[in-house]
Design a protein around this motif. Structure first.
Motif, PDB file in Angstrom:
ATOM      1  N   GLU A 187       3.077  10.844 -25.826  1.00 37.30           N
ATOM      2  CA  GLU A 187       2.215  12.024 -25.661  1.00 37.30           C
ATOM      3  C   GLU A 187       1.677  12.056 -24.271  1.00 37.30           C
ATOM      4  O   GLU A 187       1.843  13.073 -23.736  1.00 37.30           O
ATOM      5  CB  GLU A 187       1.070  12.170 -26.683  1.00 37.30           C
ATOM      6  N   PHE A 188       1.108  10.913 -23.914  1.00 33.37           N
ATOM      7  CA  PHE A 188       0.618  10.709 -22.531  1.00 33.37           C
ATOM      8  C   PHE A 188       1.811  10.885 -21.494  1.00 33.37           C
ATOM      9  O   PHE A 188       1.599  11.785 -20.469  1.00 33.37           O
ATOM     10  CB  PHE A 188       0.087   9.431 -22.293  1.00 33.37           C
ATOM     11  N   ALA A 189       3.108  10.318 -21.820  1.00 32.09           N
ATOM     12  CA  ALA A 189       4.086  10.621 -20.701  1.00 32.09           C
ATOM     13  C   ALA A 189       4.510  11.948 -20.613  1.00 32.09           C
ATOM     14  O   ALA A 189       4.808  12.488 -19.444  1.00 32.09           O
ATOM     15  CB  ALA A 189       5.406   9.894 -21.158  1.00 32.09           C
ATOM     16  N   LYS A 190       4.521  12.753 -21.778  1.00 31.55           N
ATOM     17  CA  LYS A 190       4.915  14.257 -21.826  1.00 31.55           C
ATOM     18  C   LYS A 190       3.677  14.909 -20.874  1.00 31.55           C
ATOM     19  O   LYS A 190       4.195  15.712 -20.203  1.00 31.55           O
ATOM     20  CB  LYS A 190       5.015  14.589 -23.188  1.00 31.55           C
ATOM     21  N   GLU A 191       2.671  14.498 -21.212  1.00 31.54           N
ATOM     22  CA  GLU A 191       1.579  15.304 -20.545  1.00 31.54           C
ATOM     23  C   GLU A 191       1.463  15.199 -18.914  1.00 31.54           C
ATOM     24  O   GLU A 191       1.176  16.117 -18.189  1.00 31.54           O
ATOM     25  CB  GLU A 191       0.181  14.952 -21.322  1.00 31.54           C
ATOM     26  N   PHE A 192       2.000  13.818 -18.671  1.00 36.85           N
ATOM     27  CA  PHE A 192       1.812  13.391 -17.619  1.00 36.85           C
ATOM     28  C   PHE A 192       2.868  13.981 -16.484  1.00 36.85           C
ATOM     29  O   PHE A 192       3.008  13.657 -15.181  1.00 36.85           O
ATOM     30  CB  PHE A 192       1.540  12.121 -17.232  1.00 36.85           C
ATOM     31  N   GLY A 193       3.852  14.476 -17.139  1.00 30.03           N
ATOM     32  CA  GLY A 193       5.104  15.051 -16.188  1.00 30.03           C
ATOM     33  C   GLY A 193       6.403  14.664 -16.609  1.00 30.03           C
ATOM     34  O   GLY A 193       7.400  15.180 -16.249  1.00 30.03           O
ATOM     35  N   ALA A 194       6.617  13.932 -17.790  1.00 32.24           N
ATOM     36  CA  ALA A 194       8.083  13.599 -18.248  1.00 32.24           C
ATOM     37  C   ALA A 194       8.917  14.684 -18.772  1.00 32.24           C
ATOM     38  O   ALA A 194       8.092  15.492 -19.646  1.00 32.24           O
ATOM     39  CB  ALA A 194       7.935  12.283 -19.231  1.00 32.24           C
ATOM     40  N   HIS A 195       9.702  15.049 -18.427  1.00 29.11           N
ATOM     41  CA  HIS A 195      10.642  16.170 -18.968  1.00 29.11           C
ATOM     42  C   HIS A 195      11.399  15.826 -20.439  1.00 29.11           C
ATOM     43  O   HIS A 195      11.775  16.671 -21.150  1.00 29.11           O
ATOM     44  CB  HIS A 195      11.828  16.669 -18.197  1.00 29.11           C
ATOM     45  N   HIS A 196      11.704  14.498 -20.437  1.00 29.02           N
ATOM     46  CA  HIS A 196      12.093  14.032 -21.918  1.00 29.02           C
ATOM     47  C   HIS A 196      11.734  12.801 -22.335  1.00 29.02           C
ATOM     48  O   HIS A 196      11.682  11.735 -21.535  1.00 29.02           O
ATOM     49  CB  HIS A 196      13.653  13.932 -21.959  1.00 29.02           C
TER      50      HIS A 196
END
Length: 408
Positions: A262-271
């Motif tokens: 969830e952090f990765a997505k919030e921080f800018g990961a597209h997938h």
């Protein structure tokens, strides 16, 4: 050619600092049997009184405000000493016990003789913790992170020899020099000023952010590239933020922990992929023109992840290792050879990376970094609420900050 250093001789600033007659609180790592052999946490890591340092020539005394607990600290706690010296370090002269803490901010409280006039008592600062000699071949090439004798404040920081003479043969030998303490003294060259629009809590994140920043800088990454990041812990998130700040349009993250996904997505990961459920190689090829990613960054140090990342690269892609591995991995060069792929390694950061990260935080390019802080604790809580929490509750923690006595 890399720029040569302009620091000159560090032999004076790197000398052991003198001490006051007072004592201070510090969290020190004593080594001994590893925790994987027997649970001896209080023997390994102690909150204790040690001599308080004062400035020597070319040195600055700092009162820490916030200090992060790094994965390197945790590895030492669990299985060390491995990074912390067990014989006198070639620059610092120190060996365990050492005061932990190399991700920290604080306030200047004393200036040593010969320190530049730009520094003032009360300045808000962070510390670039690499200790380097300044005169070896790597340092002369500008590669302070590759100094042939290097060490780290908070892992191999200097020992105070005068204090050793006072309390030799006692159980509180005077190793000091880390952010998990009431005070510390560092060479002037290690100190970096923090602008007023950055809080001292966020300033303690500059060190791990600089690791990710340097990894992206050192790689052949271009904004149009597709990128795979292994691991969504503090360094993986730092890489994601650095890529986002540079306009990366395709960031793919491989992570198991639900919270870190969830952090990765919030921080800018597209997938965001789960390696226990997704075919990482197939998904990367599907998402990247059927060929695979241009660059992969390993912030996990896991054999399965390495295998997947190498295969997920397209022809002439580059794998960048950031992780510190606990044990040797298996590697088959032919997985690189027939597609002319490249394996490269990066270590910490170089001169200028701290300043670049601070600038990016200040102007909003690294606007998500404060969300990395998942817990705040006191210095006297480091063992139970810090190190043990990172072991038992790893999936729900990113960065635990320890509150110091400096201005907050």
């Amino acid at each position: 050619m890399p720029a040569t250093t302009q620091d000159g001789d560090h032999s004076v600033a790197n000398k052991p600092a003198p001490t006051t007659d007072g004592t201070m609180k510090a969290v020190r790592f004593h080594g001994g049997k590893t925790l994987r052999e027997v649970d001896q946490s209080q023997r390994h890591l102690r909150y204790e009184d040690i001599p308080e340092p004062k400035c020597g020539q070319g040195q600055i005394k700092i009162k820490p405000a916030w200090c992060g607990i790094c994965g390197s600290d945790l590895h030492e706690y669990l299985g060390g000493p491995s990074i912390c010296p067990t014989s006198p370090h070639p620059i610092t002269g120190e060996q365990v016990p050492v005061t932990f803490g190399h991700e920290f901010s604080g306030v200047i409280e004393e200036l040593g003789k010969g320190v530049a006039e730009k520094w003032k008592v009360g300045d808000r600062v962070c510390v670039q913790p690499i200790i380097y000699d300044g005169d070896c071949g790597a340092c002369q090439d500008g590669l302070i992170n590759c100094c042939y004798k290097n060490g780290f404040v908070g892992l191999s920081g200097r020992i105070c020899r005068s204090a050793m003479l006072r309390i030799i043969n006692t159980d509180t030998s005077p190793g000091w020099g880390g952010g998990l303490s009431d005070h510390l003294v560092v060479p002037e060259y290690a100190v970096v000023k923090i602008p007023d629009n950055i809080g001292l809590d966020v300033a303690a994140l500059v060190e791990p952010l600089a690791v990710g920043w340097h990894a992206v800088n050192a790689s052949p990454f271009k904004p149009s590239d597709s990128v795979l990041v292994l691991g969504g812990g503090p360094i993986g998130l730092a890489v994601i933020q650095a890529l986002r700040a540079r306009g990366c349009k395709q960031i793919i993250v491989s992570e198991v922990s639900q919270m870190r996904k969830e952090f990765a997505k919030e921080f800018g990961a597209h997938h965001v992929l789960d390696p226990t459920k997704d075919d990482i190689v197939a998904k990367c090829r599907e998402l990247a023109d059927g060929q695979g990613v241009n660059v992969s960054f390993d912030a996990a140090g896991v054999q399965a992840g390495l295998d997947q990342a190498i295969l997920a690269l397209r022809a002439r892609g580059t794998h960048v290792n950031i992780a510190i591995w606990e044990k040797r991995c298996n590697f088959f060069p032919n997985d690189l050879v027939f597609r002319e792929k490249t394996y490269m390694a990066v270590a910490t950061y170089v001169k200028g990376d701290f300043e670049d990260v601070i600038s990016a935080i200040s102007d909003g390019r690294l606007d998500m970094c404060k969300k990395m802080i998942t817990k705040r604790i006191g210095l006297d809580e480091v063992v139970e609420e810090g190190f043990k929490a990172l072991i038992k509750d790893k999936d729900n923690q990113v960065k635990i900050l320890v509150r110091g006595s400096g201005q907050i």
